[in-house]
Structures are given as structure tokens and as C-alpha cells.
Design a protein around this motif. Structure first.
Motif, PDB file in Angstrom:
ATOM      1  N   LYS A 303       0.842  -1.212   0.000  1.00  0.00           N
ATOM      2  CA  LYS A 303       0.000   0.000   0.000  1.00  0.00           C
ATOM      3  C   LYS A 303       0.870   1.252   0.000  1.00  0.00           C
ATOM      4  CE  LYS A 303      -4.012  -1.594  -0.270  1.00  0.00           C
ATOM      5  NZ  LYS A 303      -4.960  -1.270  -1.321  1.00  0.00           N
ATOM      6  N   MET A 304       2.043   1.150   0.616  1.00  0.00           N
ATOM      7  CA  MET A 304       2.941   2.311   0.672  1.00  0.00           C
ATOM      8  C   MET A 304       3.801   2.418  -0.584  1.00  0.00           C
ATOM      9  SD  MET A 304       2.218   4.125   3.209  1.00  0.00           S
ATOM     10  CE  MET A 304       3.509   5.304   2.886  1.00  0.00           C
ATOM     11  N   GLY A 305       3.580   1.531  -1.561  1.00  0.00           N
ATOM     12  CA  GLY A 305       4.218   1.702  -2.866  1.00  0.00           C
ATOM     13  C   GLY A 305       5.591   1.057  -3.037  1.00  0.00           C
ATOM     14  N   ILE A 306       5.841  -0.040  -2.302  1.00  0.00           N
ATOM     15  CA  ILE A 306       7.179  -0.657  -2.387  1.00  0.00           C
ATOM     16  C   ILE A 306       7.469  -1.189  -3.801  1.00  0.00           C
ATOM     17  CG2 ILE A 306       6.520  -2.993  -1.579  1.00  0.00           C
ATOM     18  CD1 ILE A 306       9.173  -2.912   0.081  1.00  0.00           C
ATOM     19  N   ILE A 307       6.446  -1.747  -4.467  1.00  0.00           N
ATOM     20  CA  ILE A 307       6.662  -2.327  -5.801  1.00  0.00           C
ATOM     21  C   ILE A 307       7.028  -1.214  -6.800  1.00  0.00           C
ATOM     22  CG2 ILE A 307       5.581  -3.656  -7.685  1.00  0.00           C
ATOM     23  CD1 ILE A 307       5.699  -5.414  -5.260  1.00  0.00           C
ATOM     24  N   GLU A 308       6.287  -0.116  -6.733  1.00  0.00           N
ATOM     25  CA  GLU A 308       6.551   1.015  -7.634  1.00  0.00           C
ATOM     26  C   GLU A 308       7.959   1.560  -7.376  1.00  0.00           C
ATOM     27  OE1 GLU A 308       3.881   0.535  -5.812  1.00  0.00           O
ATOM     28  OE2 GLU A 308       2.223   0.463  -7.232  1.00  0.00           O
ATOM     29  N   ARG A 309       8.355   1.624  -6.116  1.00  0.00           N
ATOM     30  CA  ARG A 309       9.691   2.135  -5.762  1.00  0.00           C
ATOM     31  C   ARG A 309      10.776   1.233  -6.367  1.00  0.00           C
ATOM     32  NH1 ARG A 309      13.075   5.883  -5.412  1.00  0.00           N
ATOM     33  NH2 ARG A 309      14.673   5.718  -3.819  1.00  0.00           N
ATOM     34  N   VAL A 310      10.556  -0.068  -6.296  1.00  0.00           N
ATOM     35  CA  VAL A 310      11.539  -1.010  -6.851  1.00  0.00           C
ATOM     36  C   VAL A 310      11.659  -0.805  -8.369  1.00  0.00           C
ATOM     37  CG1 VAL A 310      11.936  -3.469  -7.338  1.00  0.00           C
ATOM     38  CG2 VAL A 310      11.368  -2.720  -5.032  1.00  0.00           C
ATOM     39  N   LYS A 311      10.516  -0.595  -9.025  1.00  0.00           N
ATOM     40  CA  LYS A 311      10.544  -0.405 -10.489  1.00  0.00           C
ATOM     41  C   LYS A 311      11.400   0.812 -10.849  1.00  0.00           C
ATOM     42  CE  LYS A 311       6.356  -2.803 -11.774  1.00  0.00           C
ATOM     43  NZ  LYS A 311       4.917  -2.664 -11.595  1.00  0.00           N
ATOM     44  N   VAL A 312      11.280   1.869 -10.067  1.00  0.00           N
ATOM     45  CA  VAL A 312      12.084   3.074 -10.319  1.00  0.00           C
ATOM     46  C   VAL A 312      13.569   2.758 -10.094  1.00  0.00           C
ATOM     47  CG1 VAL A 312      12.593   5.432  -9.498  1.00  0.00           C
ATOM     48  CG2 VAL A 312      10.215   4.658  -9.710  1.00  0.00           C
ATOM     49  N   LEU A 313      13.869   2.121  -8.979  1.00  0.00           N
ATOM     50  CA  LEU A 313      15.273   1.823  -8.637  1.00  0.00           C
ATOM     51  C   LEU A 313      15.917   0.900  -9.666  1.00  0.00           C
ATOM     52  CD1 LEU A 313      14.964   1.246  -4.772  1.00  0.00           C
ATOM     53  CD2 LEU A 313      16.049   3.188  -5.900  1.00  0.00           C
ATOM     54  N   LYS A 315      15.641   0.697 -12.763  1.00  0.00           N
ATOM     55  CA  LYS A 315      16.049   1.313 -14.031  1.00  0.00           C
ATOM     56  C   LYS A 315      17.559   1.527 -14.100  1.00  0.00           C
ATOM     57  CE  LYS A 315      11.708   3.445 -15.225  1.00  0.00           C
ATOM     58  NZ  LYS A 315      10.842   4.535 -14.841  1.00  0.00           N
ATOM     59  N   ASN A 316      18.186   1.784 -12.945  1.00  0.00           N
ATOM     60  CA  ASN A 316      19.636   2.031 -12.934  1.00  0.00           C
ATOM     61  C   ASN A 316      20.428   0.875 -12.330  1.00  0.00           C
ATOM     62  OD1 ASN A 316      19.359   4.686 -14.009  1.00  0.00           O
ATOM     63  ND2 ASN A 316      18.570   5.311 -12.004  1.00  0.00           N
ATOM     64  N   THR A 318      22.272  -3.093 -12.291  1.00  0.00           N
ATOM     65  CA  THR A 318      22.847  -4.177 -13.082  1.00  0.00           C
ATOM     66  C   THR A 318      21.964  -5.416 -12.871  1.00  0.00           C
ATOM     67  OG1 THR A 318      24.137  -4.943 -11.222  1.00  0.00           O
ATOM     68  CG2 THR A 318      25.202  -3.320 -12.665  1.00  0.00           C
ATOM     69  N   PHE A 319      22.209  -6.433 -13.698  1.00  0.00           N
ATOM     70  CA  PHE A 319      21.425  -7.668 -13.590  1.00  0.00           C
ATOM     71  C   PHE A 319      21.559  -8.263 -12.184  1.00  0.00           C
ATOM     72  CE2 PHE A 319      21.063 -12.302 -13.967  1.00  0.00           C
ATOM     73  CZ  PHE A 319      19.744 -12.367 -14.419  1.00  0.00           C
ATOM     74  N   LYS A 320      22.799  -8.259 -11.687  1.00  0.00           N
ATOM     75  CA  LYS A 320      23.061  -8.829 -10.340  1.00  0.00           C
ATOM     76  C   LYS A 320      22.308  -8.077  -9.255  1.00  0.00           C
ATOM     77  CE  LYS A 320      26.593 -11.540  -8.666  1.00  0.00           C
ATOM     78  NZ  LYS A 320      27.777 -12.139  -8.921  1.00  0.00           N
ATOM     79  N   GLN A 321      22.343  -6.744  -9.377  1.00  0.00           N
ATOM     80  CA  GLN A 321      21.636  -5.923  -8.384  1.00  0.00           C
ATOM     81  C   GLN A 321      20.129  -6.179  -8.440  1.00  0.00           C
ATOM     82  OE1 GLN A 321      23.276  -2.205  -9.798  1.00  0.00           O
ATOM     83  NE2 GLN A 321      24.441  -1.907  -7.909  1.00  0.00           N
ATOM     84  N   LYS A 322      19.625  -6.365  -9.672  1.00  0.00           N
ATOM     85  CA  LYS A 322      18.188  -6.641  -9.814  1.00  0.00           C
ATOM     86  C   LYS A 322      17.838  -7.970  -9.155  1.00  0.00           C
ATOM     87  CE  LYS A 322      17.228  -4.248 -14.085  1.00  0.00           C
ATOM     88  NZ  LYS A 322      17.073  -4.380 -15.518  1.00  0.00           N
TER      89      LYS A 322
END
Ligand SMILES: C[S@@+](CC[C@H](N)C(=O)[O-])C[C@H]1O[C@@H](n2cnc3c(N)ncnc32)[C@H](O)[C@@H]1O
Length: 359
Positions: A303-313, A315-316, A318-322
Motif C-alpha cells: 500500500k505504501m508503494g514498495i513495488i513502484e519504488r523497486v521499479k524506479v530503482l 532502471k539504474n 545491473t542484472f546482479k543488483q536486480k
């Protein structure tokens, strides 16, 4: 080191109520678990949400920003983190709040920590920040106050009682260096019985867990909220429906251990219990606070938007970080893991009740 109960000032063969026993084992100066060991992280004994990822702490910070807005952006505003552990959440919190200059100018940030070892660690980590460390809430005199605790309440020792023919017998330990810990029961103290009987959430149980020390902590907090307005957000591993058995758990090196194993490792293992959220809710209502619907950690963070925040993060990243990020999300949100096991309760005093995260 061979185990010596004398180190813990445990009265051999005498009966020690469960909460007093745990209090000693966790907090006895110099030898208690929280006085000599940094328990968090993969090298430690257990992992908590703020030590898994900054994402959790960011979301909590943004939630506090939203509360400040809902309260009408007061010119003086107070935030208290209860039991801040290794200071991970507080570090993210101060950095996030800086992005909201008006709030940053209005906010007093306090850390409430019992362990000297941990408060020293927090002071090192947060050097140069505007944070103040407190052991009581006297300094908070003006402006609404928001208290926040992640795995704070479950770390405060509880009392346990067996109900036999409507009488309460308090569970105690006796300590025998040769054989280990023995359980025994003694007649419960009259005042405890009187208090316990006032809670509907404990009616009809055969085995009662009562957070006497936890409620003593909350009494001070609730008084502050009633005086100044604001609220308390608690996140903990806990339940809503009756459990009727001991929920004490001991962990060492990220593994559960049994009580006799614990005996050989006094001061080297953490002890916590599951939080009875129905009881907590009843306690807050009795103390004239309003309570939002209790939700799971998954519900609150989404509800506090964690999924949307992850989508933004992402974008920048690497595959490993994702890959690491999706592992983190799973741990925080999965229903069988923290997402479902951990619950969120917000008790408050305010004209506005439209706070985010609960519906
Ligand atoms: C399980 S740890 C959680 C730490 C941190 N909130 C996290 O999620 O990583 C419990 C924390 O509460 C602190 N604590 C326990 N009882 C306390 C009390 N009565 N007053 C203040 N701090 C307390 C412990 O020292 C520790 O920092």
C-alpha cells in the motif's frame, strides 16, 4: 567459556519467573546477550527487515512524511525510534527526511535504546546527524510525536501462566548447573491476575502470555501520545487468533534452538516471543487511542508503494543488483516469510484518521 549461571546472578534452585529470567539473560550488564554481541545480519544470529535492505527503511520514512502531512505539517514534530538495533533504519530515515526541507526543519529525531553496546554502535553510524538518544520521553514537550518500533515489542520479555481450575500459575525456571533449566509453576501474584482478567483477548485461554514489561514501556508512550497527539506504529512477528501455548523462541546463528540448548548458551542466543496483536489492540483502545485495522507487513508495504519504488530503482541497476533486489522483495513480502508472519499496528490520537498503509 563454560557456562556458569552465577554469571547471570541466577538464584540456583529458586524459582525465577520467565520474564525475569529472560531479562537477565538478555540485558544483565556486561554478560547479557544485548550487552556484548551485535546480533544482526548474516554473520549474526538473526536478520531484521532494516538489516536486509534500505527499501524497508525508506518506505517507513515516507510513511512518516505522509503522517506529518496528514497532521497538517506541524512546525514542531517528533519521531522516536524504539529499539533501533544497529541504526540501519535511522540512517536511511535521516537521509530521506533531508529531501523534505520543511519537515527536516520541524522534526526532532530521537532513538530510544536500552543496550549501551547498541547505542554506541548507533552513535558511530549516525555521527554528525541531528539525532538525540534518550532513555525517557521527558524532553519531548511540544508537537505531535510518532513512535516507531520494528521488532521492538517482541524483544521485551513476557510473563507466562498456566490456567488450572480458573487459577493462574506463573511459569518459572529453576536453574540446575548439572541438568539445565527446569520448569516449575507458582501461584501468580494477585495484581498480575487482576490486570490479566481485565483483557477480553486473554479470556478462556489455557496458557496465557502477558507482556507486563512491554505494557510498562507502552504506558509511558501512550501517555505522551495522549498529551501531545500523534501515534505509535509497531511491526512485529505476531498473531491475531488464540495460540494457547508458549511462543518463546531462541535463535543463534540464524537457527532456532531449544530451551536446553539455550541453557548452555546463555547470553549467546536471542530470546523473543510472538506478539499477540489482539491484546495490543485492546490495550491501546483501553488507553483511549484509536487503532487502524491490523494488517500484514506485505499489505502495508505494498500500500505504501514498495513495488513502484523497486521499479524506479531497477532502471539504474545491473542484472546482479536486480537479482538481489527481487530476493529482498521476496523476503519482505512473501506470505510465508516476513510478509505474512509480521503484522503492523498503528494506534493514534488525532482528528484525522486517514493514514496511509491500512486500506
Ligand atoms: C530485535 S532488536 C530489533 C532492532 C531493530 N529495530 C531492527 O529491526 O533491526 C530489538 C531492539 O530493541 C532494543 N530494546 C529491547 N528492549 C528495549 C527497551 N525496553 N527499551 C529500549 N530498547 C529496547 C534492543 O536493544 C534492540 O535494539
Amino acid at each position: 567459556m563454560t557456562y556458569n549461571p552465577g554469571y547471570f546472578n541466577l538464584r540456583l534452585k529458586k524459582l525465577i519467573p520467565v520474564d525475569e529470567f529472560i531479562e537477565k539473560v538478555l540485558y544483565e550488564p556486561k554478560i547479557g546477550y544485548y550487552t556484548k554481541k551485535i546480533p544482526f545480519g548474516s554473520q549474526g544470529d538473526f536478520i531484521t527487515a532494516p538489516t536486509i535492505s534500505n527499501l524497508f527503511s525508506e518506505i517507513i520514512s515516507i510513511w512518516v512524511v505522509s503522517v506529518w502531512e496528514k497532521l497538517g505539517k506541524p512546525k514542531t514534530f517528533n519521531f522516536v525510534e524504539l529499539g533501533p538495533g544497529d541504526g540501519s533504519l535511522a540512517k536511511v530515515f535521516v537521509n530521506t527526511i533531508k529531501k523534505f526541507p520543511e519537515l527536516n526543519d520541524s522534526i526532532n529525531i530521537y532513538l530510544y535504546e536500552k543496550s549501551k553496546l547498541l547505542s554506541n554502535l548507533q552513535k558511530k553510524k549516525l555521527k554528525g546527524s541531528k539525532i538525540k538518544w534518550i532513555r525517557n520521553f521527558d524532553k519531548i514537550k511540544k508537537g505531535p510525536v510518532i513512535f516507531f518500533g520494528n521488532e521492538f515489542f517482541d524483544a521485551i520479555p513476557i510473563k507466562q501462566f498456566l490456567v488450572e481450575k480458573k487459577s493462574l500459575l506463573e511459569k518459572c525456571y529453576s536453574v540446575d548447573p548439572a541438568s539445565g533449566l527446569d520448569e516449575a509453576y507458582q501461584k501468580a501474584n494477585r495484581e498480575d491476575v487482576k490486570k490479566i482478567k481485565t483483557f477480553k483477548a486473554l479470556e478462556g485461554l489455557k496458557f496465557i502470555e502477558f507482556p507486563k514489561l512491554g505494557f510498562l514501556e507502552l504506558d509511558k508512550i501512550v501517555k505522551k501520545i495522549n498529551d501531545l497527539s500523534g501515534g505509535i506504529l509497531l511491526i512485529d512477528y505476531g498473531y491475531l487468533n488464540v495460540i494457547n501455548r508458549s511462543t518463546l523462541q531462541t535463535v543463534m546463528k540464524n537457527k532456532k534452538i531449544d530451551m536446553n540448548h539455550l541453557f548452555k548458551n546463555l547470553g549467546r542466543a536471542d530470546i523473543s516471543s510472538l506478539v499477540n496483536f489482539s491484546l495490543l489492540k485492546e490495550y491501546f483502545l483501553k488507553n483511549k487511542l484509536k487503532v487502524k485495522k491490523i494488517v500484514s507487513q506485505k499489505f502495508f508495504l505494498e500500500k505504501m508503494g514498495i513495488i513502484e519504488r523497486v521499479k524506479v530503482l531497477e532502471k539504474n541497476m545491473t542484472f546482479k543488483q536486480k537479482e538481489y533486489m527481487s530476493l529482498t522483495l521476496r523476503r519482505l513480502l512473501n506470505k510465508e516469510l516476513m510478509g505474512g508472519l509480521f503484522k503492523v499496528i498503528f494506534a493514534f490520537k488525532s482528528k484525522n484518521s486517514n493514514f496511509l498503509g491500512f486500506k
